[in-house]
Motif scaffolding. Structure first.
Motif, PDB file in Angstrom:
ATOM      1  N   LEU A  10       0.847  -1.196   0.000  1.00  0.00           N
ATOM      2  CA  LEU A  10       0.000   0.000   0.000  1.00  0.00           C
ATOM      3  C   LEU A  10       0.877   1.237   0.000  1.00  0.00           C
ATOM      4  CD1 LEU A  10      -2.644   1.622   0.440  1.00  0.00           C
ATOM      5  CD2 LEU A  10      -2.328   1.235   2.902  1.00  0.00           C
ATOM      6  N   ARG A  11       0.607   2.127  -0.933  1.00  0.00           N
ATOM      7  CA  ARG A  11       1.303   3.416  -0.986  1.00  0.00           C
ATOM      8  C   ARG A  11       0.234   4.507  -0.957  1.00  0.00           C
ATOM      9  NH1 ARG A  11       5.941   2.367  -5.698  1.00  0.00           N
ATOM     10  NH2 ARG A  11       6.886   0.530  -4.689  1.00  0.00           N
ATOM     11  N   ALA A  12       0.383   5.441  -0.059  1.00  0.00           N
ATOM     12  CA  ALA A  12      -0.617   6.495   0.072  1.00  0.00           C
ATOM     13  C   ALA A  12       0.068   7.814   0.390  1.00  0.00           C
ATOM     14  CB  ALA A  12      -1.620   6.146   1.170  1.00  0.00           C
ATOM     15  N   SER A  13      -0.554   8.897  -0.059  1.00  0.00           N
ATOM     16  CA  SER A  13      -0.036  10.232   0.242  1.00  0.00           C
ATOM     17  C   SER A  13      -1.209  11.186   0.355  1.00  0.00           C
ATOM     18  CB  SER A  13       0.939  10.713  -0.844  1.00  0.00           C
ATOM     19  OG  SER A  13       0.292  10.782  -2.100  1.00  0.00           O
ATOM     20  N   VAL A  14      -1.043  12.223   1.133  1.00  0.00           N
ATOM     21  CA  VAL A  14      -2.096  13.220   1.312  1.00  0.00           C
ATOM     22  C   VAL A  14      -1.482  14.603   1.210  1.00  0.00           C
ATOM     23  CG1 VAL A  14      -1.843  13.260   3.834  1.00  0.00           C
ATOM     24  CG2 VAL A  14      -3.984  14.010   2.791  1.00  0.00           C
ATOM     25  N   SER A  15      -2.200  15.514   0.580  1.00  0.00           N
ATOM     26  CA  SER A  15      -1.805  16.922   0.513  1.00  0.00           C
ATOM     27  C   SER A  15      -2.981  17.758   0.986  1.00  0.00           C
ATOM     28  CB  SER A  15      -1.421  17.325  -0.919  1.00  0.00           C
ATOM     29  OG  SER A  15      -0.234  16.685  -1.318  1.00  0.00           O
ATOM     30  N   ILE A  16      -2.731  18.660   1.905  1.00  0.00           N
ATOM     31  CA  ILE A  16      -3.762  19.558   2.415  1.00  0.00           C
ATOM     32  C   ILE A  16      -3.395  20.980   2.031  1.00  0.00           C
ATOM     33  CG2 ILE A  16      -4.898  20.457   4.479  1.00  0.00           C
ATOM     34  CD1 ILE A  16      -4.648  17.818   5.781  1.00  0.00           C
TER      35      ILE A  16
END
Length: 414
Positions: free
Chosen positions: A279-285
């Motif tokens: 699993l690869r995940a990223s978040v940008s706010i």
């Protein structure tokens, strides 16, 4: 929402995953090869009294804006749906309550009619107040919600003089509706307060800000944002609503998603990771409002019962108004599907805008074959290394002893 400047490159292949509970995972939308609806653009021009100032190449600001508009209208593609709205153009009195309602659409959104557009612009004279917030709301209504690319281009030389409604709050409200509306802002010789307000408006909707100090610059900037409206974004994020705990969280497949998170809130999502997958995940706010200092964003992966698997590492995005984090987790040697929770949390605080709508975020999820870690040295390699170290130590000890005896013998003789 966050657009191509905020998006993180991710594989968008959809993975067919059967969820044990029977719920259908959310899926990111694919970008259509051809755009069904032509782009819809509305130019919003400030015609308030301050536009009389003659400080751009010896010309008044309004005359420079008019000429730039004419140049842009001549260069527009035939497929563009264009509208024009003005603010502060008709009421010249002192009654602020009346003046702050002064905004009109002078060209309806539709196929480009160059003659009508130029004639409407030619009659404008700098007059009254600057109700930017109201004009943005009305412009969004003018563009409608047809599913096509929609863009507002706001051109002003000063900040809003009619708050409320605050234009930054209006921009956040428009973005929170999830209707893919982008507001680009252009400042004519802006001061610092005006610049901050225009940056706030554009950032809240994923748009751009630019300033112009000449007719040539203004024409170039308007053409750039109008041309950009005709290009679909490389990734169209799917709208998803995170839950307050893992048991109620929506299921996600590989893709890019958009959501909103309140200050101090935790958002939960679920991903089904199959044996042999990583699993690869990223978040940008997007930091679409002024925040107190010392803030951060955290992305974690955990089991459904709350056991933490891995937490993300903050990463720079190259933009001061975006905060990002990412993680990787491999299912390892498990033989069954692993239901994994993704948790997004923040440490934001704001004295002015802590409530709804929340901060816009973009979540990228990918599932790939698990990376194989290199094998550790075997037992034979370990004994060999120990033997080499022992021989080296013995030789070093013998040499040190011989040298010591030689030095002592020489010292006694002398």
């Amino acid at each position: 929402m966050i657009h191509k400047k905020l998006s993180i490159v991710a594989a968008i292949g959809l993975i067919a995953a059967n969820v044990a509970l029977g719920a259908s995972p959310a899926q990111a939308d694919e970008v259509p090869e051809t755009q069904v609806e032509p782009p819809r653009v509305e130019l919003v021009l400030d015609v308030s009294g301050s536009m009389r100032a003659a400080d751009i190449d010896g010309q008044t600001r309004i005359s420079v804006a008019k000429q730039a508009f004419n140049d842009v209208v001549d260069a527009l593609p035939e497929t563009t749906q264009l509208g024009i709205r003005v603010l502060g153009a008709t009421y010249g009195g002192e009654n602020k309550k009346v003046g702050c309602k002064d905004t009109q659409q002078i060209v309806e959104v539709g196929p480009v009619n160059r003659v009508a557009a130029k004639n409407a612009i030619a009659t404008l004279k700098p007059t009254g107040f600057t109700p930017i917030g109201l004009a943005l709301r009305k412009a969004a209504e003018d563009l409608g919600d047809t599913g096509s690319v929609r863009r507002i281009v706001l051109i002003t030389d000063g900040e809003d003089t009619c708050t409320p409604p605050d234009p930054c709050t209006v921009a956040r409200e428009l973005a929170a509706k999830g209707t893919s509306l982008v507001v680009d802002t252009l400042g004519l010789t802006p001061d610092e307060k005006t610049r901050k307000q225009l940056v706030c408006i554009s950032t809240a909707t994923g748009g751009t800000y630019a300033s112009a100090d000449s007719e040539e610059q203004l024409t170039e900037r308007i053409k750039q944002v109008v041309d950009r409206a005709a290009l679909p974004p490389p990734v169209v994020p799917a709208t998803v609503a995170g839950a307050e705990d893992c048991t109620k969280a929506p299921w996600l497949t590989a893709g890019v998603y958009t959501d909103r998170e309140l200050i101090g809130e935790h958002r939960y999502y679920r991903v089904a990771v199959q044996p042999g997958q990583e699993l690869r995940a990223s978040v940008s706010i997007a930091l679409d409002r002024e925040l107190n200092r010392d803030y951060g964003v955290l992305l974690k992966a955990s089991t459904t019962d709350g056991r933490e698997l891995v937490r993300g590492v903050d990463a720079g995005s190259g933009r001061a108004d975006v905060l990002s984090a990412g993680l990787r987790w491999s299912s390892g040697d498990i033989s069954e599907q692993s239901d994994t929770c993704l948790i997004i949390s923040n440490s934001f605080a704001s004295k002015t805008a802590a409530g709804a709508p929340g901060m816009p975020l973009e979540l990228s999820v990918d599932l790939v074959d698990a990376s194989q870690a290199p094998d550790a040295p075997g037992l034979g390699r370990g004994w060999l290394l120990l033997f080499v170290l022992a021989i080296a130590g013995l030789v070093a000890g013998v040499l040190a002893g011989w040298l010591t005896r030689w030095w002592v013998a020489t010292w006694r003789e002398n």
